[in-house]
Design a protein around this motif. Sequence first.
Motif, short mmCIF file in Angstrom:
data_model
loop_
_atom_site.label_atom_id
_atom_site.label_comp_id
_atom_site.label_asym_id
_atom_site.label_seq_id
_atom_site.Cartn_x
_atom_site.Cartn_y
_atom_site.Cartn_z
N VAL A 130 0.65 4.74 2.49
CA VAL A 130 1.59 3.61 2.52
C VAL A 130 0.88 2.30 2.80
CG1 VAL A 130 3.54 2.61 3.77
CG2 VAL A 130 3.61 5.02 3.09
N LEU A 131 0.05 2.26 3.84
CA LEU A 131 -0.62 1.00 4.21
C LEU A 131 -1.64 0.57 3.16
CD1 LEU A 131 -0.94 1.55 8.04
CD2 LEU A 131 0.67 0.08 6.83
N SER A 132 -2.27 1.51 2.50
CA SER A 132 -3.20 1.17 1.41
C SER A 132 -2.45 0.61 0.22
CB SER A 132 -4.01 2.40 0.98
OG SER A 132 -4.85 2.83 2.01
N GLU A 133 -1.33 1.25 -0.14
CA GLU A 133 -0.53 0.78 -1.26
C GLU A 133 0.05 -0.61 -1.01
OE1 GLU A 133 -0.10 2.09 -4.36
OE2 GLU A 133 -1.58 3.59 -3.77
N LEU A 134 0.39 -0.89 0.24
CA LEU A 134 0.91 -2.22 0.61
C LEU A 134 -0.20 -3.26 0.67
CD1 LEU A 134 3.46 -1.29 3.41
CD2 LEU A 134 3.97 -2.09 1.10
N LYS A 135 -1.45 -2.82 0.55
CA LYS A 135 -2.63 -3.67 0.59
C LYS A 135 -2.86 -4.30 1.98
CE LYS A 135 -3.14 -4.04 -4.20
NZ LYS A 135 -2.98 -2.68 -4.49
N VAL A 136 -2.25 -3.70 2.99
CA VAL A 136 -2.46 -4.15 4.37
C VAL A 136 -3.79 -3.60 4.86
CG1 VAL A 136 -1.61 -3.85 6.74
CG2 VAL A 136 -0.01 -4.32 4.87
N PHE A 137 -4.04 -2.36 4.52
CA PHE A 137 -5.24 -1.65 4.93
C PHE A 137 -6.09 -1.48 3.68
CE2 PHE A 137 -5.70 0.73 8.99
CZ PHE A 137 -7.04 1.04 8.88
N LYS A 138 -7.25 -2.11 3.65
CA LYS A 138 -8.09 -2.06 2.46
C LYS A 138 -9.29 -1.15 2.69
CE LYS A 138 -6.42 -6.50 1.07
NZ LYS A 138 -6.65 -7.83 0.62
N ALA A 150 -3.13 -10.77 0.15
CA ALA A 150 -4.19 -11.25 -0.74
C ALA A 150 -5.17 -12.14 0.02
CB ALA A 150 -3.59 -12.00 -1.91
N ASP A 151 -4.91 -12.38 1.30
CA ASP A 151 -5.79 -13.18 2.16
C ASP A 151 -5.99 -14.60 1.65
OD1 ASP A 151 -6.09 -10.89 3.77
OD2 ASP A 151 -7.85 -10.23 2.66
#
Length: 170
Positions: free
Chosen positions: A12-20, A52-53
């Motif tokens: 979930v966190l990878s898909e949300l791009k929170v955790f890269k 996206a920082d």
Amino acid sequence: DIDAKYDEAVTVLSELKVFKGVNDGSNFAPKQTITRAEVAAIIYRIVTGDVADTQVGIYADYNKFDDVKSTSWYAGYVNFCANAEYIKGYDAKTFGPNDPVTGYQALAMILRALGYDKNGEFTGASWQVQTAAVGENRGITKNITAGTLGVAATREVVAEILFRAILVEK
């Protein structure tokens, strides 16, 4: 090679791009330890929604800690989180951005981002006990093996803590 009990959190966190992922971003490296600066980056993304920082550079020159130079990749994340009081240094001038984060430290950072520790419960001699008590009481650490919080945290453990924390009603 993700532990089955952490798979949902990592996914979930990878898909949300929170955790890269590490290096080029494609490898999650679940068993690799995570640094204090990396946890600051994750907290920044979850609380701001800036996955996206694109805005993090705004905070790079806050110079909150002597060991967080404005030219470091993590400066904006650490400074944003320190300014918001989600993270604390070892002292007023030292953060230790490249140090491995312990489970207790990561849990305290994440709980502060969710609004806990307004009265300084996570400071002083018993901060680890207080942090663990909130985590356990709220069900955040239910999948974390005993003893894991006191050592350098792996990326999958921090993902699990964050995932469970954001699911809990405050």
